[in-house]
Enzyme design. Structure first.
Site, PDB file in Angstrom:
ATOM      1  N   TRP A  99      -5.858  40.369 -93.331  1.00 34.72           N
ATOM      2  CA  TRP A  99      -6.241  41.744 -93.903  1.00 34.72           C
ATOM      3  C   TRP A  99      -5.307  42.677 -93.727  1.00 34.72           C
ATOM      4  CZ3 TRP A  99      -9.668  40.945 -97.586  1.00 34.72           C
ATOM      5  CH2 TRP A  99     -10.338  39.969 -97.642  1.00 34.72           C
ATOM      6  N   ASP A 166      -9.128  49.759 -90.020  1.00 30.90           N
ATOM      7  CA  ASP A 166     -10.081  48.951 -90.803  1.00 30.90           C
ATOM      8  C   ASP A 166     -10.933  48.407 -89.581  1.00 30.90           C
ATOM      9  OD1 ASP A 166     -11.229  47.004 -92.164  1.00 30.90           O
ATOM     10  OD2 ASP A 166      -9.380  46.073 -92.857  1.00 30.90           O
ATOM     11  N   LYS A 190     -20.153  43.141 -93.347  1.00 32.84           N
ATOM     12  CA  LYS A 190     -19.940  42.423 -92.209  1.00 32.84           C
ATOM     13  C   LYS A 190     -20.926  42.818 -91.141  1.00 32.84           C
ATOM     14  CE  LYS A 190     -16.288  40.807 -94.270  1.00 32.84           C
ATOM     15  NZ  LYS A 190     -14.898  41.399 -94.208  1.00 32.84           N
TER      16      LYS A 190
HETATM   17  C1  PLP Z   1     -13.953  41.534 -95.391  1.00 32.81           C
HETATM   18  C2  PLP Z   1     -12.903  42.114 -94.852  1.00 32.81           C
HETATM   19  C3  PLP Z   1     -11.924  43.135 -95.628  1.00 32.81           C
HETATM   20  C4  PLP Z   1     -12.316  43.062 -97.415  1.00 32.81           C
HETATM   21  O1  PLP Z   1     -13.399  43.689 -97.644  1.00 32.81           O
HETATM   22  P1  PLP Z   1     -13.687  44.043 -99.216  1.00 32.81           P
HETATM   23  O2  PLP Z   1     -14.824  44.834 -98.961  1.00 32.81           O
HETATM   24  O3  PLP Z   1     -14.032  42.683 -99.522  1.00 32.81           O
HETATM   25  O4  PLP Z   1     -12.671  44.574 -99.761  1.00 32.81           O
HETATM   26  C5  PLP Z   1     -11.118  43.942 -95.048  1.00 32.81           C
HETATM   27  N1  PLP Z   1     -10.769  43.874 -94.006  1.00 32.81           N
HETATM   28  C6  PLP Z   1     -11.324  43.147 -92.973  1.00 32.81           C
HETATM   29  C7  PLP Z   1     -11.099  43.253 -91.524  1.00 32.81           C
HETATM   30  C8  PLP Z   1     -12.438  42.494 -93.492  1.00 32.81           C
HETATM   31  O5  PLP Z   1     -13.086  41.561 -92.458  1.00 32.81           O
END
Ligand code: PLP
Length: 357
Positions: A99, A166, A190
């Site tokens: 990511w 993030d 998540k």
């Molecule tokens: C799942 C995830 C993403 C992607 O998220 P989307 O909402 O599908 O764009 C980005 N960063 C991390 C750390 C993730 O676990």
């Protein structure tokens, strides 16, 4: 048979959150209308949005000077919105997984990127310990929890430039000192709600410093001015996020969540460390309390597929590891009860006792 949902995302939600959402899909607050068919500007939905924002601030401890936004496009949209709004001269990124790499790729469309440290040399199995954050960068970007590799940055880093995080897969899993961050963002799917909405916590004074024009939909200031209603927000996901935030508050908030999560992760890591056939993939001091990655030791590798179907037959869902690590990954987010973690451990022991005589 009871299913134990270890999926990485979309992932487990508290059962009362799902039940309350199901009820509102049929009838929102006795209005006789579904939450899916009311105006986002009507008073019933406005109350949902207002409470979601207020609870987000309360439960995470968001100080004055910050805004909380709920936007479409997922975390991946933030990979481009962050540099669009903030990158003028150059940006600094910590490369700790897939990511992070995707975030870096998007930032490069807007300007030079300084990768201050990377754990790519060991397949992202650790968090780099020492590095310098350039003080002439516009911001420093980290991925606090590396969902795919099972590593996590637990401390709130001191950064000389705005720290952007993030937190898709560890938001609300532990207390965070929000005042140390310029932006905290993530997809809801998540730890917070269904897919379809991203959260963005943003310190307003970092905005308005780039020279480029920014299209309205990608400009944080436009969304702040419009209270996340510049366009139609993802109403149903926002409703579910509010339900999760009510649940989190009732559970005792992020400090209590951290205790529970540390306990759950400790149980599972202990079982892995004491196993004769399984072993963890992440370096111990970088281990995530949200995503537990493990494989079979070399001499038992041939049994990996066998274990997956064995576990599946016993109600374990989503324990297959991501293809870039292999083996297994148990995602044990906030809503995962300790009983499910114990059930997985029992299945691992049962399998081990069959294979090792
Ligand atoms: C799942 C995830 C993403 C992607 O998220 P989307 O909402 O599908 O764009 C980005 N960063 C991390 C750390 C993730 O676990």
């Amino acid at each position: 048979m009871k299913k134990h949902n270890f999926s990485a995302g979309p992932s487990i939600l508290a059962s009362e959150v799902i039940a309350n959402t199901a009820e509102a899909v049929l009838d929102l607050n006795g209005t006789g209308l579904s939450v899916m068919e009311v105006s986002h500007r009507g008073k019933d939905f406005q109350a949902v949005m207002d409470e979601a924002v207020a609870l987000f601030k309360e439960v995470l401890g968001v100080p004055d000077g910050y805004e909380v936004l709920f936007l479409g496009g997922g975390a991946s949209m933030q990979f481009c919105m962050v540099p669009y709004n903030l990158l003028q001269k150059k940006a600094a990124y910590l490369e700790t997984g897939s990511w992070a790499k995707k975030a870096i790729k998007e930032a490069k469309f807007f300007g030079p990127v300084d990768i201050v440290a990377s754990s790519a040399d060991k397949n992202f199995s650790y968090i780099p310990a020492s590095y310098d954050i350039p003080d002439d960068a516009d911001y420093f970007h980290i991925t606090t929890n590396n969902t795919i590799f099972g590593t996590e940055i637990m401390e709130d880093i001191d950064s000389p430039v705005p720290l952007i995080a993030d937190m898709s897969s560890d938001i609300f899993s532990r207390p965070v000192d929000v005042s140390k961050y310029g932006i905290i963002y993530g997809g809801a799917q998540k730890n917070l709600g269904p897919a379809g909405v991203a959260f963005v916590v943003i310190r307003k004074d970092i905005l308005g410093k780039v020279e480029r024009n920014i299209p309205s939909m990608l400009d944080y200031r436009v969304h702040i001015e419009n209270g996340s209603m510049f366009n139609t927000p993802p109403c149903l996901p926002v409703f579910t996020v509010r339900e999760t935030l009510r649940w989190l508050k009732k559970m005792g908030g992020v400090a209590r969540m951290q205790e529970i999560n540390t306990g759950k992760a400790g149980l599972l890591y202990d079982a892995i460390d004491n196993s004769r056939i399984f072993e963890g993939t992440a370096e111990k001091k970088s281990r995530s309390i949200m995503n537990v990655c493990f494989v079979m030791k070399d001499e038992y590798k041939e049994h990996e597929a066998d274990f997956l179907s064995f576990a599946q037959d016993r109600g374990m869902v989503g324990v297959k590891g991501h293809r870039s690590v292999g083996g297994f990954r148990a995602s044990i987010y906030n809503a995962m009860p300790v009983e499910s973690v114990q059930a997985l451990i029992d299945v691992m022991k049962e399998f081990e006792d069959i294979k090792v005589k």
